[in-house]
Motif scaffolding. Structure first.
Motif, PDB file in Angstrom:
ATOM      1  N   TYR A  98      52.475  36.965  45.765  1.00 46.25           N
ATOM      2  CA  TYR A  98      51.363  36.240  46.192  1.00 46.25           C
ATOM      3  C   TYR A  98      50.835  36.001  47.679  1.00 46.25           C
ATOM      4  CZ  TYR A  98      47.345  33.035  46.110  1.00 46.25           C
ATOM      5  OH  TYR A  98      46.353  32.119  46.630  1.00 46.25           O
ATOM      6  N   ASP A  99      51.893  35.729  48.365  1.00 46.36           N
ATOM      7  CA  ASP A  99      51.852  35.212  49.980  1.00 46.36           C
ATOM      8  C   ASP A  99      51.480  36.679  50.456  1.00 46.36           C
ATOM      9  OD1 ASP A  99      52.114  32.424  49.330  1.00 46.36           O
ATOM     10  OD2 ASP A  99      54.101  32.495  50.054  1.00 46.36           O
ATOM     11  N   HIS A 100      52.112  37.572  50.213  1.00 48.47           N
ATOM     12  CA  HIS A 100      51.832  38.897  50.751  1.00 48.47           C
ATOM     13  C   HIS A 100      50.706  39.514  50.508  1.00 48.47           C
ATOM     14  CE1 HIS A 100      52.842  42.880  52.485  1.00 48.47           C
ATOM     15  NE2 HIS A 100      52.257  43.440  51.100  1.00 48.47           N
ATOM     16  N   LEU A 101      49.986  39.571  49.479  1.00 50.63           N
ATOM     17  CA  LEU A 101      48.767  39.710  48.924  1.00 50.63           C
ATOM     18  C   LEU A 101      47.557  39.178  49.586  1.00 50.63           C
ATOM     19  CD1 LEU A 101      48.909  40.243  44.919  1.00 50.63           C
ATOM     20  CD2 LEU A 101      48.868  42.360  46.961  1.00 50.63           C
ATOM     21  N   GLN A 102      47.954  37.649  49.918  1.00 51.11           N
ATOM     22  CA  GLN A 102      46.989  37.054  50.534  1.00 51.11           C
ATOM     23  C   GLN A 102      46.765  37.150  52.368  1.00 51.11           C
ATOM     24  OE1 GLN A 102      45.893  32.218  49.781  1.00 51.11           O
ATOM     25  NE2 GLN A 102      47.877  32.383  50.902  1.00 51.11           N
ATOM     26  N   ALA A 103      47.902  37.689  52.429  1.00 51.44           N
ATOM     27  CA  ALA A 103      48.207  37.737  54.118  1.00 51.44           C
ATOM     28  C   ALA A 103      47.695  39.337  54.441  1.00 51.44           C
ATOM     29  CB  ALA A 103      49.584  38.002  54.519  1.00 51.44           C
ATOM     30  N   LEU A 104      47.389  40.246  53.276  1.00 49.67           N
ATOM     31  CA  LEU A 104      46.713  41.600  53.839  1.00 49.67           C
ATOM     32  C   LEU A 104      45.368  41.621  54.349  1.00 49.67           C
ATOM     33  CD1 LEU A 104      48.137  43.446  50.720  1.00 49.67           C
ATOM     34  CD2 LEU A 104      49.058  43.709  53.010  1.00 49.67           C
ATOM     35  N   GLU A 116      43.417  46.005  39.778  1.00 46.23           N
ATOM     36  CA  GLU A 116      44.627  46.695  40.064  1.00 46.23           C
ATOM     37  C   GLU A 116      45.495  45.664  40.791  1.00 46.23           C
ATOM     38  OE1 GLU A 116      43.546  50.001  42.337  1.00 46.23           O
ATOM     39  OE2 GLU A 116      42.569  51.178  40.750  1.00 46.23           O
ATOM     40  N   VAL A 117      45.103  44.858  41.791  1.00 47.37           N
ATOM     41  CA  VAL A 117      45.787  43.689  42.273  1.00 47.37           C
ATOM     42  C   VAL A 117      46.279  42.780  41.274  1.00 47.37           C
ATOM     43  CG1 VAL A 117      45.820  41.975  44.098  1.00 47.37           C
ATOM     44  CG2 VAL A 117      44.444  44.175  44.418  1.00 47.37           C
ATOM     45  N   LEU A 118      45.401  42.382  40.284  1.00 44.17           N
ATOM     46  CA  LEU A 118      45.733  41.283  39.387  1.00 44.17           C
ATOM     47  C   LEU A 118      46.999  41.861  38.521  1.00 44.17           C
ATOM     48  CD1 LEU A 118      42.125  39.761  38.316  1.00 44.17           C
ATOM     49  CD2 LEU A 118      44.258  38.708  39.729  1.00 44.17           C
TER      50      LEU A 118
END
Length: 299
Positions: A98-104, A116-118
């Motif tokens: 989650y932290d990685h996806l939020q930082a993209l 697709e992300v979910l």
């Protein structure tokens, strides 16, 4: 699953290395108990055939009962600790993801649908949870059981044990053949889940427009097709899994019957206890071989 994937997961397992090391000891002990059962079974058969004193038979029966009880306790402790550790590792993985996806950057999300992300946070992580807590964690005791059984069979009769050991590469070849279909199928199933989630998320977000243009039926049909594709791929995957384990178990059992036929000509050379123990060790191999086939299909 590639070698780099395993290294990635091991990085998340480091904080729990003490618990996992203790679980490894429990696995070794559990495999040792499983390997002691055929030896005791052989001694019990020899005692019965020799019409030994009832005290000897009773002692062997009590030893078998105690062995089964210890094996059950070890399996309980091992399963509980491993499942708890797997859930903790996956919780860390979910947070990190989650932290990685939020930082993209936003450009990443412009190139992908939100569904697709979910899917990464729902289906993919759930699938990984089942693999870690069930499939992967059962591999170690199975491998220890296979290795131990083969070694002990060599101690009883090297030539017959060599014949049994030769069957292992044949099983591996069969796994490679079926694995060529299983692994791409797992990837297709993962993509199908992502597409279905993305379609549902997209349609629900555009529901006012869909109702305005009365496209409910068309969008429902589009989503239905996505779900039917998942059902089709899942059915094909289940068919292969359903055939793989029993097929390997049948081949292993057929090999055991052949071993029994070969041993029938050695009645004078081997004691009844040795022959029964050897057959029980050969029978013990059929369960790990079948279970390892399931493990191979999911890696």
């Amino acid at each position: 699953m590639t070698t780099s994937d395993f290294r990635f997961l091991l990085g998340y397992a480091l904080p729990y290395r003490a618990t996992l090391a203790f679980c490894a000891l429990l696995m070794v002990a559990e495999s040792g108990m499983a390997l002691a059962v055929p030896w005791l079974g052989g001694q019990l058969a020899g005692s019965l055939l020799a019409d030994a004193a009832s005290t000897v038979t009773s002692t062997l029966l009590l030893a078998l009962l105690a062995l089964f009880a210890l094996q059950a306790l070890l399996k309980f402790g091992n399963s509980y600790l491993l499942s708890r550790s797997a859930e903790q590792i996956l919780a860390d993985l979910r947070i990190r993801l989650y932290d990685h996806l939020q930082a993209l950057p936003l450009g990443f999300y412009h190139q992908r649908r939100q569904g697709e992300v979910l899917a990464l946070l729902t289906h993919d992580v759930t699938h990984l949870s089942g693999f870690l807590s069930g499939t992967l964690l059962s591999t170690v005791p199975l491998l220890l059981t296979v290795i131990g059984a083969v070694v002990l069979m060599f101690r009883i009769d090297a030539w017959l044990a060599l014949f049994v050991a030769v069957l292992v590469p044949l099983f591996y070849l069969l796994l490679k053949v079926l694995g060529r279909r299983l692994r791409p199928l797992a990837s297709q199933l993962q993509d199908a889940h992502a597409e279905a989630i993305a379609t549902a998320e997209e349609n629900l977000g555009m529901l006012p427009a869909i109702k305005t243009f009365t496209r409910e039926a068309q969008e429902s049909e589009r989503y239905r097709q996505k779900i039917h594709r998942i059902l089709h791929l899942s059915a094909e995957q289940r068919r292969i899994y359903a055939a793989l384990g029993p097929l390997l178990q049948f081949l292993a059992a057929a090999g055991m019957v052949f071993v029994l036929w070969m041993m029938s000509g050695q009645m004078a050379e081997r004691s009844p206890a040795e022959m029964v123990s050897f057959l029980l060790y050969a029978a013990l191999l059929t369960r790990p071989v079948s279970a390892l086939a399931d493990v191979y299909g999911q890696t």
